[in-house]
Design an enzyme around this catalytic site. Structure first.
Site, PDB file in Angstrom:
ATOM      1  N   CYS A  76       0.850  -1.244  -0.240  1.00  0.00           N
ATOM      2  CA  CYS A  76      -0.132   0.122   0.036  1.00  0.00           C
ATOM      3  C   CYS A  76       1.027   1.303   0.163  1.00  0.00           C
ATOM      4  O   CYS A  76       0.764   2.189  -0.664  1.00  0.00           O
ATOM      5  CB  CYS A  76      -0.971  -0.184   1.066  1.00  0.00           C
ATOM      6  SG  CYS A  76      -1.965   1.324   1.368  1.00  0.00           S
ATOM      7  N   CYS A  77       2.009   1.121   0.738  1.00  0.00           N
ATOM      8  CA  CYS A  77       2.927   2.396   0.761  1.00  0.00           C
ATOM      9  C   CYS A  77       3.506   2.596  -0.378  1.00  0.00           C
ATOM     10  O   CYS A  77       3.794   3.576  -0.918  1.00  0.00           O
ATOM     11  CB  CYS A  77       3.791   2.370   1.913  1.00  0.00           C
ATOM     12  SG  CYS A  77       3.133   2.464   3.742  1.00  0.00           S
ATOM     13  N   CYS A 125      -0.781   8.550   7.215  1.00  0.00           N
ATOM     14  CA  CYS A 125      -1.947   8.430   6.691  1.00  0.00           C
ATOM     15  C   CYS A 125      -3.128   8.081   7.974  1.00  0.00           C
ATOM     16  O   CYS A 125      -2.469   7.564   9.004  1.00  0.00           O
ATOM     17  CB  CYS A 125      -2.216   7.122   5.997  1.00  0.00           C
ATOM     18  SG  CYS A 125      -1.346   7.416   4.251  1.00  0.00           S
ATOM     19  N   CYS A 140      -3.118   4.756   9.681  1.00  0.00           N
ATOM     20  CA  CYS A 140      -1.897   4.067  10.152  1.00  0.00           C
ATOM     21  C   CYS A 140      -1.051   4.886  11.307  1.00  0.00           C
ATOM     22  O   CYS A 140      -0.121   4.855  11.334  1.00  0.00           O
ATOM     23  CB  CYS A 140      -1.025   3.761   9.036  1.00  0.00           C
ATOM     24  SG  CYS A 140      -1.800   2.787   7.630  1.00  0.00           S
ATOM     25  N   CYS A 188       8.205   3.830   5.423  1.00  0.00           N
ATOM     26  CA  CYS A 188       7.079   3.606   4.223  1.00  0.00           C
ATOM     27  C   CYS A 188       7.784   3.131   3.014  1.00  0.00           C
ATOM     28  O   CYS A 188       7.237   2.806   2.153  1.00  0.00           O
ATOM     29  CB  CYS A 188       6.400   4.614   4.358  1.00  0.00           C
ATOM     30  SG  CYS A 188       7.150   6.191   3.932  1.00  0.00           S
TER      31      CYS A 188
END
Ligand code: SF4
Length: 248
Positions: free
Chosen positions: A132-133, A215, A218, A243
């Site tokens: 996702c990162c 985010c 997170c 990240c």
């Protein structure tokens, strides 16, 4: 070196004593930041600042704008930022009278990730979190730095055990560019004293014990005594807490 946070909230910031010694230290360190950036502008011309909108980044925005340094200031909108961060973007643009260049993730990659793995799949495994990162942060960063000869970050040595040896200047093999971390040796106290002395805007979440903000899903608030990055990906081991933006 201590990685213990100071008590981060508005009340604490208000009580920071800006004495002569602290003021001189900050002035001296600010001049060093300006010189480092100026030297790289003169030598390399194309310099960008990856503004992640943390307290350190606000110090850098203030120094860059007030000293008219020719640096492109950009941020990455991952699509999952807290509303306080969007409010800060607007506040910074209004105060310093410029537009932060915003990079977004690739829409097809985001859709594909979510449709295959789920909307909050980053909680399920380290691989899915990194992926996702990778989509929401790393790919836009790579695009932002494509033609840049140097880039600036707000990273500091104190921020985590993964940053203890951080240098002010290093060569970034991944992006084939010079990487400047002009605040690497600044303490947390110095960052907040600068903010106070110069009336610099900052993310409202800092007043709610969020020293490090990424985010929304997170990032959580921390307790007194916890490492400043304990609230980032709090379900993972400390050594995983990057990240992918700052690959060695
Ligand atoms: Fe995705 Fe969380 Fe990384 Fe943001 S911080 S890009 S939501 S895994």
């Amino acid at each position: 070196m201590s990685t213990q946070p100071i008590k981060l909230n508005k009340k604490h910031i208000d009580t920071i004593d800006i004495n002569d010694a602290l003021s001189k230290t900050i002035d001296g360190k600010s001049q060093k930041v300006i010189s480092l950036i100026q030297k790289n502008i003169e030598e390399l011309h194309s310099v960008a600042f990856a503004n992640s909108l943390g307290a350190e980044d606000m110090v850098l925005v203030d120094l860059i704008r007030k000293n008219k340094l020719h640096v492109e200031i950009f941020s990455i909108d991952t699509g999952r930022l807290p509303s306080e961060t969007y409010n800060l973007i607007q506040e910074v643009e209004d105060k310093y009278q410029f537009k932060i260049k915003i990079y977004f993730p690739n829409q097809e990659k985001v859709e594909s990730y979510i449709n295959v793995h789920g909307i909050n799949a980053f909680y399920n495994s380290l691989d899915l979190r990194k992926s996702c990162c990778g989509i929401r942060k790393v790919e836009p960063l790579n695009r932002a730095l494509k033609d840049k000869k140097a880039w600036i970050t707000g990273m500091r040595q104190e921020q985590s055990q993964t940053r203890l040896t951080l240098k002010e200047e290093e060569f970034d093999e991944t992006h084939q560019s010079q990487k400047l971390n002009p605040l690497s040796s600044w303490s947390e106290l110095e960052i907040w004293a600068y903010i106070k002395m110069n009336d610099v805007p900052y993310n409202a979440l800092h007043d709610q014990f969020y020293p490090s903000i990424g985010c929304a899903p997170c990032t959580r608030a921390i307790s007194e005594g916890e490492d400043v990055r304990a609230g980032r990906w709090w379900w993972e081991d400390p050594q995983n807490k990057e990240c992918g933006l700052h690959v060695k």
